[in-house]
Design a protein around this motif. Sequence first.
Motif, PDB file in Angstrom:
ATOM      1  N   SER A  36       0.903  -0.848   0.094  1.00  0.00           N
ATOM      2  CA  SER A  36       0.477  -0.129  -0.158  1.00  0.00           C
ATOM      3  C   SER A  36       0.883   1.775   0.165  1.00  0.00           C
ATOM      4  N   PRO A  37       0.576   2.729  -0.767  1.00  0.00           N
ATOM      5  CA  PRO A  37       0.562   3.010  -0.350  1.00  0.00           C
ATOM      6  C   PRO A  37       1.386   4.243   0.969  1.00  0.00           C
ATOM      7  N   ASN A  38       2.310   4.915   1.316  1.00  0.00           N
ATOM      8  CA  ASN A  38       3.157   5.049   2.552  1.00  0.00           C
ATOM      9  C   ASN A  38       2.010   6.363   2.276  1.00  0.00           C
ATOM     10  N   ARG A  39       0.961   6.250   3.821  1.00  0.00           N
ATOM     11  CA  ARG A  39       1.035   7.110   4.092  1.00  0.00           C
ATOM     12  C   ARG A  39       0.813   8.273   5.151  1.00  0.00           C
ATOM     13  N   PRO A  40       1.409   9.257   5.933  1.00  0.00           N
ATOM     14  CA  PRO A  40       2.171   9.217   6.992  1.00  0.00           C
ATOM     15  C   PRO A  40       0.698   9.328   7.856  1.00  0.00           C
TER      16      PRO A  40
END
Length: 104
Positions: free
Chosen positions: A73-77
Motif C-alpha cells: 500500500s502507498p505510504n501515508r503519514p
Amino acid sequence: MQTSKVKISDVIYNAATSSFEALVTVYGEHMPRKYACSIDAPIALPFEEAAAGLKRQALRRHKAETGMFSVISPNRPAPRAGRAPRTLSTWIKSLSTLRDDRAA
C-alpha cells in the motif's frame, strides 16, 4: 472481460515437489497483488507452458479474490494529534501564566 497485466518473476523448478513455482504480480484496477503460485509438472515441460499455467493460476485467484496475496500500500503519514496550531498571541498568554521565576 477485462484483461490484467501480469508479471512472472523468478520461475524455479522445485524437484522435491515436482513443481514449477513463481511469484506472479497481477496489476488490477487499484493496486498490484502478488501471488505465490505453483503448478505440478515434470521438469521436461517447456518453459512457455509452465509460465502459462502459473499465469492462469494467478489470474484465477485474482478474479475469485481467494487465497493469500501480498499488497504494497502507498505510504501515508499518520494523522497528527488534534491540537490547535500555536500562534504568537497564545504563546505570549501561556508565558503570562508561568510563575515569575520561570518567565523569560
